[in-house]
Design a protein around this motif. Structure first.
Motif, PDB file in Angstrom:
ATOM      1  N   MET A   1      -3.289  -5.024  -4.190  1.00 15.89           N
ATOM      2  CA  MET A   1      -4.007  -4.946  -2.926  1.00 15.89           C
ATOM      3  C   MET A   1      -5.367  -5.631  -3.041  1.00 15.89           C
ATOM      4  O   MET A   1      -5.826  -6.283  -2.088  1.00 15.89           O
ATOM      5  CB  MET A   1      -4.177  -3.491  -2.511  1.00 15.89           C
ATOM      6  CG  MET A   1      -2.861  -2.835  -2.058  1.00 15.89           C
ATOM      7  SD  MET A   1      -2.978  -1.015  -1.977  1.00 15.89           S
ATOM      8  CE  MET A   1      -4.335  -0.820  -0.819  1.00 15.89           C
ATOM      9  N   ALA A   2      -6.013  -5.517  -4.185  1.00 10.59           N
ATOM     10  CA  ALA A   2      -7.306  -6.167  -4.384  1.00 10.59           C
ATOM     11  C   ALA A   2      -7.179  -7.678  -4.294  1.00 10.59           C
ATOM     12  O   ALA A   2      -8.133  -8.377  -3.927  1.00 10.59           O
ATOM     13  CB  ALA A   2      -7.890  -5.763  -5.742  1.00 10.59           C
TER      14      ALA A   2
ATOM     15  N   PRO B   1       0.801  -1.234   0.000  1.00 13.00           N
ATOM     16  CA  PRO B   1       0.000   0.000   0.000  1.00 13.00           C
ATOM     17  C   PRO B   1       0.828   1.276   0.000  1.00 13.00           C
ATOM     18  O   PRO B   1       0.367   2.322  -0.474  1.00 13.00           O
ATOM     19  CB  PRO B   1      -0.825  -0.116   1.298  1.00 13.00           C
ATOM     20  CG  PRO B   1      -0.893  -1.587   1.566  1.00 13.00           C
ATOM     21  CD  PRO B   1       0.446  -2.111   1.130  1.00 13.00           C
TER      22      PRO B   1
ATOM     23  N   ARG C   1      -0.557  -0.953  -7.696  1.00 13.37           N
ATOM     24  CA  ARG C   1      -0.731  -1.130  -6.243  1.00 13.37           C
ATOM     25  C   ARG C   1      -2.161  -1.562  -5.924  1.00 13.37           C
ATOM     26  O   ARG C   1      -2.388  -2.476  -5.135  1.00 13.37           O
ATOM     27  CB  ARG C   1      -0.417   0.173  -5.493  1.00 13.37           C
ATOM     28  CG  ARG C   1       1.055   0.508  -5.381  1.00 13.37           C
ATOM     29  CD  ARG C   1       1.323   1.452  -4.213  1.00 13.37           C
ATOM     30  NE  ARG C   1       0.467   2.632  -4.227  1.00 13.37           N
ATOM     31  CZ  ARG C   1       0.737   3.763  -4.870  1.00 13.37           C
ATOM     32  NH1 ARG C   1       1.863   3.860  -5.573  1.00 13.37           N
ATOM     33  NH2 ARG C   1      -0.073   4.788  -4.800  1.00 13.37           N
ATOM     34  N   GLN C   2      -3.113  -0.917  -6.568  1.00 15.19           N
ATOM     35  CA  GLN C   2      -4.516  -1.223  -6.300  1.00 15.19           C
ATOM     36  C   GLN C   2      -4.866  -2.645  -6.730  1.00 15.19           C
ATOM     37  O   GLN C   2      -5.610  -3.345  -6.041  1.00 15.19           O
ATOM     38  CB  GLN C   2      -5.415  -0.205  -7.001  1.00 15.19           C
ATOM     39  CG  GLN C   2      -5.346   1.185  -6.393  1.00 15.19           C
ATOM     40  CD  GLN C   2      -6.181   2.197  -7.153  1.00 15.19           C
ATOM     41  OE1 GLN C   2      -6.476   2.035  -8.344  1.00 15.19           O
ATOM     42  NE2 GLN C   2      -6.583   3.268  -6.466  1.00 15.19           N
ATOM     43  N   ARG C   3      -4.307  -3.090  -7.865  1.00 16.11           N
ATOM     44  CA  ARG C   3      -4.601  -4.443  -8.345  1.00 16.11           C
ATOM     45  C   ARG C   3      -4.010  -5.483  -7.413  1.00 16.11           C
ATOM     46  O   ARG C   3      -4.630  -6.512  -7.130  1.00 16.11           O
ATOM     47  CB  ARG C   3      -4.081  -4.622  -9.769  1.00 16.11           C
ATOM     48  CG  ARG C   3      -4.681  -3.648 -10.763  1.00 16.11           C
ATOM     49  CD  ARG C   3      -4.413  -4.044 -12.183  1.00 16.11           C
ATOM     50  NE  ARG C   3      -5.297  -5.135 -12.602  1.00 16.11           N
ATOM     51  CZ  ARG C   3      -5.358  -5.608 -13.837  1.00 16.11           C
ATOM     52  NH1 ARG C   3      -4.575  -5.095 -14.774  1.00 16.11           N
ATOM     53  NH2 ARG C   3      -6.175  -6.580 -14.140  1.00 16.11           N
TER      54      ARG C   3
ATOM     55  N   SER D   1       3.191   1.845  -9.697  1.00 18.60           N
ATOM     56  CA  SER D   1       2.170   2.820 -10.056  1.00 18.60           C
ATOM     57  C   SER D   1       0.936   2.628  -9.168  1.00 18.60           C
ATOM     58  O   SER D   1       0.720   1.546  -8.591  1.00 18.60           O
ATOM     59  CB  SER D   1       1.767   2.677 -11.518  1.00 18.60           C
ATOM     60  OG  SER D   1       1.058   1.464 -11.716  1.00 18.60           O
ATOM     61  N   ARG D   2       0.130   3.653  -9.074  1.00 21.71           N
ATOM     62  CA  ARG D   2      -1.070   3.568  -8.243  1.00 21.71           C
ATOM     63  C   ARG D   2      -1.987   2.441  -8.725  1.00 21.71           C
ATOM     64  O   ARG D   2      -2.525   1.679  -7.922  1.00 21.71           O
ATOM     65  CB  ARG D   2      -1.815   4.895  -8.282  1.00 21.71           C
ATOM     66  CG  ARG D   2      -3.084   4.906  -7.445  1.00 21.71           C
ATOM     67  CD  ARG D   2      -3.767   6.254  -7.526  1.00 21.71           C
ATOM     68  NE  ARG D   2      -5.007   6.254  -6.747  1.00 21.71           N
ATOM     69  CZ  ARG D   2      -5.840   7.279  -6.686  1.00 21.71           C
ATOM     70  NH1 ARG D   2      -5.551   8.407  -7.342  1.00 21.71           N
ATOM     71  NH2 ARG D   2      -6.950   7.205  -5.969  1.00 21.71           N
ATOM     72  N   GLY D   3      -2.120   2.322 -10.049  1.00 25.90           N
ATOM     73  CA  GLY D   3      -2.988   1.288 -10.603  1.00 25.90           C
ATOM     74  C   GLY D   3      -2.526  -0.112 -10.247  1.00 25.90           C
ATOM     75  O   GLY D   3      -3.339  -0.970  -9.889  1.00 25.90           O
TER      76      GLY D   3
END
Length: 275
Positions: free
Chosen positions: A139-140, A125, A135-137, A131-133
């Protein structure tokens, strides 16, 4: 019908060379457990998928992690497919990464490709190299922390490999890092690269009757095409029209189950014993 096969002699040679390189000298593979895995993988050197799956499943227990994934790729590819080979461990219900496509040129992924040693992402996190994208994938999918490495052979990267802590971040120990580095560089790099090369170099086996199905005229055309002659050169050599040669080569490829003159040349070499 033509089928893909691996030359048993070539497989045996590869096994012997890797055994000598990895196992016959005490200093070859520094981690003893890694040597044991190497011995198992050599038994499946002719099956890249089996090698990968055996490796990731073994690593789950060896590194006490919840997920291991990896797969063949190169830095030049636009995307990288996660989870080509994957193992999920522990009591948690771990999400699979299989089939998730990520930008292979993401800054964090590019960092892994360019690094000569494993890269630690201690807290996904908060990881600014990703990249933010991305990281989000991650973390999901529950990824809390990760160590990733580009597998190399002769200095050239050919695959990615990751071990993950899922849902709850745990610190990576110096021993885990050292063992992961040893395993990727000394065992998995050489073996998985060789397994892929053997598969890529696999010849297409042709039953004896397949070539015998060709007419004498087709066999003459096939032999000329196998030397690299163009359609026009073959037509001129045999005093035939371009359309006749084109029709005969279509018939030849259909009977032998090949798609190119390069493959045709390989088949004829096998048939005549010159391969």
């Amino acid at each position: 019908m033509a089928t893909t096969y691996l030359d048993p002699a070539e497989v045996l040679t590869a096994q012997k060379m890797l055994r000598m390189r990895l196992l016959d000298h005490r200093s070859a593979v520094s981690w003893r457990a890694g040597r044991e895995l190497a011995a198992q993988l050599l038994l499946h050197i002719d099956e890249p998928t089996a090698c990968w799956q055996l490796a990731v499943e073994w690593m789950c227990g060896a590194f006490d992690v919840e997920r291991v994934d990896g797969g063949y790729a190169t830095p030049a590819q636009r995307t990288y497919m996660l989870g080509s080979a994957e193992a999920r461990c522990g009591d948690l219900k771990i999400d699979s990464l299989r089939g998730i496509a990520i930008d292979n040129h993401d800054p964090g992924v590019a960092w892994i490709w360019s690094s000569s040693s494993p890269v630690v992402f201690a807290e996904i996190p908060q990881e600014k190299r990703l990249s933010r994208g991305l990281r989000q994938r991650l973390m999901a999918a529950g990824t809390a922390s990760k160590i990733a490495v580009a597998l190399r052979e002769s200095g050239k990267p050919f695959a990615l490999l990751c071990i993950d802590h899922v849902e709850k971040r745990r610190d990576w120990t110096a021993e885990q890092f050292a063992c992961f580095q040893s395993l990727s560089a000394e065992v998995l790099g050489p073996i998985l690269w060789t397994a892929d090369r053997l598969q890529a170099d696999a010849s297409v086996h042709v039953h004896m009757g397949d070539i015998e199905d060709l007419t004498p005229a087709e066999l003459r055309v096939a032999m000329l095409a196998a030397t690299g002659m163009s359609y026009k050169e073959i037509a001129r050599s045999l005093s035939r029209s371009f359309s006749t040669v084109d029709h005969q080569l279509r018939s030849i490829r259909r009977k032998l189950g090949v798609q190119s003159c390069t493959r045709l040349a390989r088949l004829l070499a096998i048939r005549t014993g010159t391969a």
